[in-house]
Design an enzyme around this catalytic site. Structure first.
Site, PDB file in Angstrom:
ATOM      1  N   TYR A 145       0.851  -1.190   0.000  1.00  0.00           N
ATOM      2  CA  TYR A 145       0.000   0.000   0.000  1.00  0.00           C
ATOM      3  C   TYR A 145       0.884   1.237   0.000  1.00  0.00           C
ATOM      4  CZ  TYR A 145      -3.451   3.461   1.482  1.00  0.00           C
ATOM      5  OH  TYR A 145      -4.264   4.564   1.562  1.00  0.00           O
ATOM      6  N   ASP A 240       9.512   3.018  -0.257  1.00  0.00           N
ATOM      7  CA  ASP A 240       8.455   3.685   0.498  1.00  0.00           C
ATOM      8  C   ASP A 240       8.717   3.424   1.971  1.00  0.00           C
ATOM      9  OD1 ASP A 240       6.175   4.442   1.850  1.00  0.00           O
ATOM     10  OD2 ASP A 240       4.781   3.633   0.369  1.00  0.00           O
ATOM     11  N   LYS A 268       4.540  10.411   8.283  1.00  0.00           N
ATOM     12  CA  LYS A 268       4.194  11.126   9.511  1.00  0.00           C
ATOM     13  C   LYS A 268       5.211  11.078  10.638  1.00  0.00           C
ATOM     14  CE  LYS A 268       1.034   7.194   9.674  1.00  0.00           C
ATOM     15  NZ  LYS A 268       1.277   6.827   8.265  1.00  0.00           N
TER      16      LYS A 268
END
Length: 433
Positions: A145, A240, A268
């Site tokens: 994802y 990622d 984040k």
């Protein structure tokens, strides 16, 4: 039995305003039954809901709360920054300070650009890869994802896997056609796609440690093989690290595995839990980004001063001696305790862990890719999750998400968690929630 009356009331109200009553699908608890908790506050390793219940937190806002909740240094930095203004739409010193701190930990990021989310970082990195190579197709992996942008929702893990959604409506077929999907830990499947689409693949993107099909580590030679294959075929390799960045090591997957990608995306954690993302890599590639180059990407809130301040405070804390050793010790002790409890209960399961990330898979099969992850018994996980909740443990409400250990977790907290897990395994054996 805990009372959840106030959470239920708030959820009923929220459903009149938000689709499904939530602002991100996995929060809805659909995969584990029941209704979501509404959180009042967080403090160190704990969350407190609106009904006054306390939980040891292993969600950590899905990763960034590596220091626990409301860490004094992070809170102080946000307050100080807020007093000076919350947004300028202009450069500020904190952007450069945080950029330097990130590059000190990850020297391969010769240049970077701040954005406002991991999704935005990935979307921008792929646009850049296409511009740099002059190619259009992207290779991703089943169960990987990378945010909810149109071209990346094919065979994704995380929220789609949690909700049982194989693909997302609303994605044009032409967009989806530019994304090719390989099997994680299977180099042959990647090479086959390069052979099928010669000279058309701009980049291979992956989580170097998959964490959205649950935690799945790369097998020996897999990342090395991808690095070699992309170089041979003229494509970029993109890591990622929205989840693994500053989690598996201070220097992320590059420090852990010694494989240097062309581009890296982050999320984040570099904002201390505030909305932020970044992408970066080789200078010659990054200089294609406007205004130094022709590839356009912009963001009004990029480099937001509050996020920069919180991120810098977080990274400064992570520089302190012994931080990562303590994280490793607690995560290893928890994983060992879970495995021991499973053996004691007679359950067949897999505990996949790397650094402060882990997933408990209810399957007897070793989990090395998405197909293996999908063999997990999601009903067993539902009982496991519900029992943990009743015993004061806030575990991710999805079989296909990672659990996160924070520096605020104590040895006593680990023991408390293992005791609760033993009760959860007993409930699974009895088939009761």
């Amino acid at each position: 039995m805990k009372s959840f009356d106030k959470s239920r009331q708030l959820f009923a109200e929220a459903r009149q305003i938000f689709p499904g009553g939530v602002n991100s699908p996995v929060r809805a608890f659909k995969a584990v039954g029941g209704e979501p908790l509404f959180i009042e506050r967080g403090e160190e390793a704990y969350l407190y809901d609106v009904d006054g219940n306390r939980y040891l937190d292993f969600v950590g806002s899905w990763g960034p709360m590596i220091l626990g909740h409301a860490h004094p240094a992070v809170v102080a930095s946000i307050v100080e920054a807020a007093k000076e203004g919350t947004s300028f739409g202009a450069p500020s010193r904190r952007e450069t300070e945080l950029g330097k701190a990130i590059r000190a930990a990850m020297p391969h990021l010769e240049m970077m650009r701040f954005v406002s989310s991991g999704t935005e970082a990935v979307m921008s990195a792929l646009r850049l890869a296409r511009a740099y190579t002059g190619r259009e197709k992207i290779i991703k992996f089943e169960g990987g994802y990378h945010g909810h942008s149109d071209g990346l929702l094919s065979k994704s893990g995380s929220g789609l896997a949690t909700l049982g959604i194989p693909e997302s409506p609303g994605v044009p077929a032409a967009f989806a056609a530019e994304t090719l999907t390989a099997a994680y830990n299977d180099l042959d499947s990647v090479e086959a796609l390069f052979d099928r689409y010669p000279g058309q693949v701009a980049a291979v993107i992956l989580e170097p440690v998959a964490a959205n099909m649950g935690v799945v580590t790369p097998e020996p030679g897999f990342l090395e093989g991808l690095r070699e294959l992309t170089r041979e075929r003229g494509a970029l390799l993109i890591f990622d690290e929205v989840i693994t960045g500053f989690r598996v090591k201070r220097g992320g997957a590059v420090e852990k595995f010694g494989i240097v990608p062309d581009l890296t995306t982050m999320g984040k954690i570099i904002g201390g839990g505030l909305p932020v993302g970044a992408y970066g890599g080789r200078k010659e590639i990054m200089q294609l980004i406007a205004p130094s180059g022709p590839v356009y990407q912009a963001g009004t809130l990029s480099g937001n001063p509050l996020a920069m301040a919180a991120g810098l405070a977080t990274l400064n804390e992570l520089e302190k001696p012994g931080i990562y050793a303590a994280l490793e010790d607690n995560a290893a002790a928890l994983a060992y305790g879970i495995s021991a409890a499973a053996r004691k209960s007679g359950l067949s399961l897999q505990v996949n862990r790397i650094g402060s990330l882990m997933t408990v898979f209810f399957t007897s099969q070793e989990v090395t890719d998405y197909a293996c992850a999908k063999t997990s018994d999601t009903e067993a996980f539902r009982i496991f999750h519900r029992t943990l909740l009743e015993n004061g443990i806030y575990w991710p409400p999805s079989q296909f998400e990672a659990a996160f250990v924070s520096t605020a977790l104590s040895h006593a907290d680990v023991e408390t968690t293992i005791t609760a897990i033993e009760k959860a395994f007993a409930a699974v054996k009895e088939g009761r929630p």
